[in-house]
Design a protein around this motif. Sequence first.
Motif, short mmCIF file in Angstrom:
data_model
loop_
_atom_site.label_atom_id
_atom_site.label_comp_id
_atom_site.label_asym_id
_atom_site.label_seq_id
_atom_site.Cartn_x
_atom_site.Cartn_y
_atom_site.Cartn_z
N THR A 108 11.74 20.96 0.23
CA THR A 108 12.87 19.59 0.34
C THR A 108 11.92 18.27 0.28
O THR A 108 11.00 18.41 -0.62
CB THR A 108 12.87 19.93 1.95
N TYR A 109 12.79 17.23 1.08
CA TYR A 109 12.03 16.22 0.87
C TYR A 109 11.72 15.95 2.18
O TYR A 109 12.34 16.03 3.14
CB TYR A 109 13.33 15.57 0.32
N SER A 110 9.92 15.55 2.24
CA SER A 110 8.93 15.46 3.97
C SER A 110 9.15 14.34 3.99
O SER A 110 9.33 13.27 3.25
CB SER A 110 8.70 16.34 3.92
N PRO A 111 9.38 14.24 5.82
CA PRO A 111 9.05 12.11 5.69
C PRO A 111 7.86 11.51 5.43
O PRO A 111 7.15 12.35 5.34
CB PRO A 111 9.18 12.35 7.12
N LEU A 112 8.21 10.73 4.73
CA LEU A 112 6.85 9.76 4.53
C LEU A 112 6.56 9.09 4.44
O LEU A 112 6.92 8.08 5.15
CB LEU A 112 7.16 9.62 3.12
N THR A 113 5.73 8.80 6.13
CA THR A 113 5.25 7.99 7.27
C THR A 113 4.20 7.86 6.67
O THR A 113 2.75 8.39 6.02
CB THR A 113 4.92 9.04 8.66
N VAL A 114 3.24 6.21 7.75
CA VAL A 114 2.24 6.33 7.26
C VAL A 114 1.14 7.29 8.07
O VAL A 114 0.21 7.67 7.26
CB VAL A 114 2.02 5.23 8.22
N GLU A 115 1.88 7.93 8.70
CA GLU A 115 0.77 9.53 9.05
C GLU A 115 0.90 10.39 7.68
O GLU A 115 -0.63 10.67 7.66
CB GLU A 115 0.82 9.89 10.22
N THR A 116 1.56 10.93 6.97
CA THR A 116 1.72 11.78 6.31
C THR A 116 1.41 10.63 4.67
O THR A 116 1.57 11.67 3.88
CB THR A 116 3.53 12.21 6.09
N TYR A 117 1.73 9.56 4.54
CA TYR A 117 0.72 8.73 3.24
C TYR A 117 -0.14 9.50 2.19
O TYR A 117 0.29 10.13 1.79
CB TYR A 117 1.47 7.56 2.98
N ASP A 118 -1.32 9.88 3.29
CA ASP A 118 -2.39 10.30 2.38
C ASP A 118 -2.82 11.34 2.33
O ASP A 118 -3.00 12.64 1.51
CB ASP A 118 -3.80 9.79 3.19
N GLN A 119 -1.77 11.86 2.87
CA GLN A 119 -1.30 14.30 2.71
C GLN A 119 -0.46 14.37 1.45
O GLN A 119 -0.82 15.58 1.00
CB GLN A 119 -0.71 14.17 3.82
N PHE A 120 0.21 13.04 1.98
CA PHE A 120 0.98 13.58 0.56
C PHE A 120 0.81 13.16 -1.02
O PHE A 120 0.85 14.16 -2.31
CB PHE A 120 2.61 12.00 0.25
N PHE A 121 -0.84 12.10 -0.82
CA PHE A 121 -1.10 12.41 -2.07
C PHE A 121 -1.94 13.74 -2.29
O PHE A 121 -2.08 14.15 -3.72
CB PHE A 121 -2.11 11.36 -1.97
N ILE A 122 -2.83 13.98 -1.48
CA ILE A 122 -3.47 15.39 -1.48
C ILE A 122 -2.37 16.82 -1.87
O ILE A 122 -2.73 17.12 -3.03
CB ILE A 122 -3.93 16.04 -0.05
N LYS A 123 -2.15 16.61 -1.88
CA LYS A 123 -0.50 17.22 -1.23
C LYS A 123 0.59 17.66 -2.71
O LYS A 123 0.12 18.49 -3.91
CB LYS A 123 0.58 17.49 -0.90
N SER A 124 -0.06 16.47 -3.90
CA SER A 124 0.48 16.30 -4.95
C SER A 124 -0.17 16.54 -5.58
O SER A 124 0.05 16.28 -7.09
CB SER A 124 1.93 14.88 -5.50
N LYS A 125 -1.40 15.60 -5.45
CA LYS A 125 -2.50 15.68 -6.67
C LYS A 125 -2.78 14.93 -7.56
O LYS A 125 -2.86 14.73 -8.27
CB LYS A 125 -2.84 17.44 -7.19
N LEU A 126 -2.19 13.91 -7.53
CA LEU A 126 -2.17 12.81 -7.84
C LEU A 126 -2.99 11.94 -7.79
O LEU A 126 -3.81 11.96 -7.11
CB LEU A 126 -0.54 11.57 -7.46
#
Length: 626
Positions: free
Chosen positions: A608-626
């Motif tokens: 799905t598309y999950s919420p991108l918030t200040v709290e999940t911002y860093d987690q996004f980069f970890i998940k996506s391995k960018l």
Amino acid sequence: MSSKRNKILLGVAGTVGVGVISWRALFPWIGYDIEVMKKGARYGKVLNKDITSGRFPINMFEEAVEKYPKKAFVIFEDRVYSYEFMNEQANKVANIAAKWGLKVGECVAIMIENEPSFIWTFLGLQKLGIAVAFINYNIKGQPLVHSIRACEAKVLIAGAADEIFHSVKEIKPTIQHIPIYVHGNNRGDGFESWDRLMLDTLPIQVCPSVRRGMGLHTPCCYIFTSGTTGLPKAVIMSQGKFISIGKFFQVFEFLPSDIIYTCMPLYHSAAGGLGLINTIDQGATMVLKRKFSASQFFDDVRKYNVTVIQYIGELCRYLLSVPENSQDGKHKVRVAVGNGLRADIWDQFKQRYNIPNICEFFGATEGVAGFVNLNNKTGSCGRYSPVTKMLDPGGSKLLVKVDLDTGEVVRDKNGHCLPIKVGEPGLLIGTIPEIYGSNGIYKGGREINERKLLRNVLKDGDCFFNVGDILSIDSDYFLYFKDRVGDTFRWRGENVSTLEVSNILNKLDAIQDANVYGVEIPGAEGRAGMAAIHLEDNVTLKENILRDIFNLATEQLPSYARPLFLRFPKERAITTTLKQQKTQLRKEGFHPEDIDDPLFFYDGQNKTYSPLTVETYDQFFIKSKL
């Protein structure tokens, strides 16, 4: 007399010496320019020889077969395919295709992954003078149908991958007018097995007379590139153009003894053009990788004694993300050739992997203007000094002022374009070489070509091709790539059309409008896709909508074209002419601290598309391995 003469000679010598010192002080790169001119002259000499004699790529190949029959042409997954064997397979393809009754220059489309069968199928069709359309095996649906129709393919040959088969099966009812051959024996559904045909066909040599009539302007192949029109455009790669491509590696003296490592898709001009044709031209060896793997890249390079590697900028960044190893700099690579290697990782890549020479070039598939960095100048894609312009006396390449917001060139009161100054960004344009003939750049007639032409550039009546890229030049005349103009951006080494992605997203009933653009991500090459979405007035943003968008993007778009971020603005961003405004959206990016609108990221793990918030911002980069 003798003393006076000596004084005069000493005076002259001193003047010359001061002159040389002055020249070197004013133009410290003069020696480099002269070397570039020498290499340019050598390139021109060998190119002119092949152009004059009509030494087409298939002639290059057949000469290599005769000269190096047992030599490794392709090394693929630990198997060695000799020139002789590849020729036998190509002969089988030619004998099969001969029964179709196609004329020289007519087209067959191939949709095959990186594997030897791509190469021998291309060469086999070339033995008959048949043009080959290199279809991107990632596309599906309408873009795939469009590509097949755009090149007027008479036949489609699909590769062995299940993904390719399913994509072709899906569109089969739409392209019933052409025969479809599929690799594999048990596909069913009315598909004819290409493998069975190959097994039942003898490798009898085809007489070159069957391709009589093939000339410099005859299409050799079609390579597709995304443009601002939203659908892939078929670039006409003529026989003459491929001859010139096959000489490009002579700028670093590519030899028959070289072994080149290619892991980029053969349907691209970098691998299927530069890599393959230069290998054939010299009778060299290509190590072919099915797909790029950062962890296996230099292991392969060492294993197969590779001397030349091809890259794109993002590829180099991925290689630097691999944990350091004591073996990193131990290999036989003498040149890395490619484009898109940015200045911020250039020296790090060169030093860590002990690359003696980085041959960064600028060029587009359309190929009307190009540059090459032969000096290892960090971050540069070439040089265009007053001295090197002597190689281009007609002024076939220009950098002109452009409005970065609109992508339109800036003109003076007489309606002519303005040259850029040192340090300024400029749009690269070029004249269309005679080698293209009257066919134009793209397959499809006058209208599709006219969109990319700029007229009345320097004087009334002249005509230049709009390359669509922004470059800048420094005080030493070195060139640097800056960005792409218009709606197309580059991600994962692929061109992404915002209109194409928008059209796909707009298929969802809940979406009223999708404004797609590219945003920069720290530490990543190119721009990632982002969509500003407006829902229908009666639709509320809920989890089911986000899953529907995710499923639609996953099913109908290649991975590199799927929006990485979604934004749901309160107001539409449009211009006074009711066109989508992307400039401000690009500038605002995707950081939650900078945007009040709801933001979401592509979450493959949760589908799905999950919420991108200040709290999940860093987690996004970890998940996506960018």
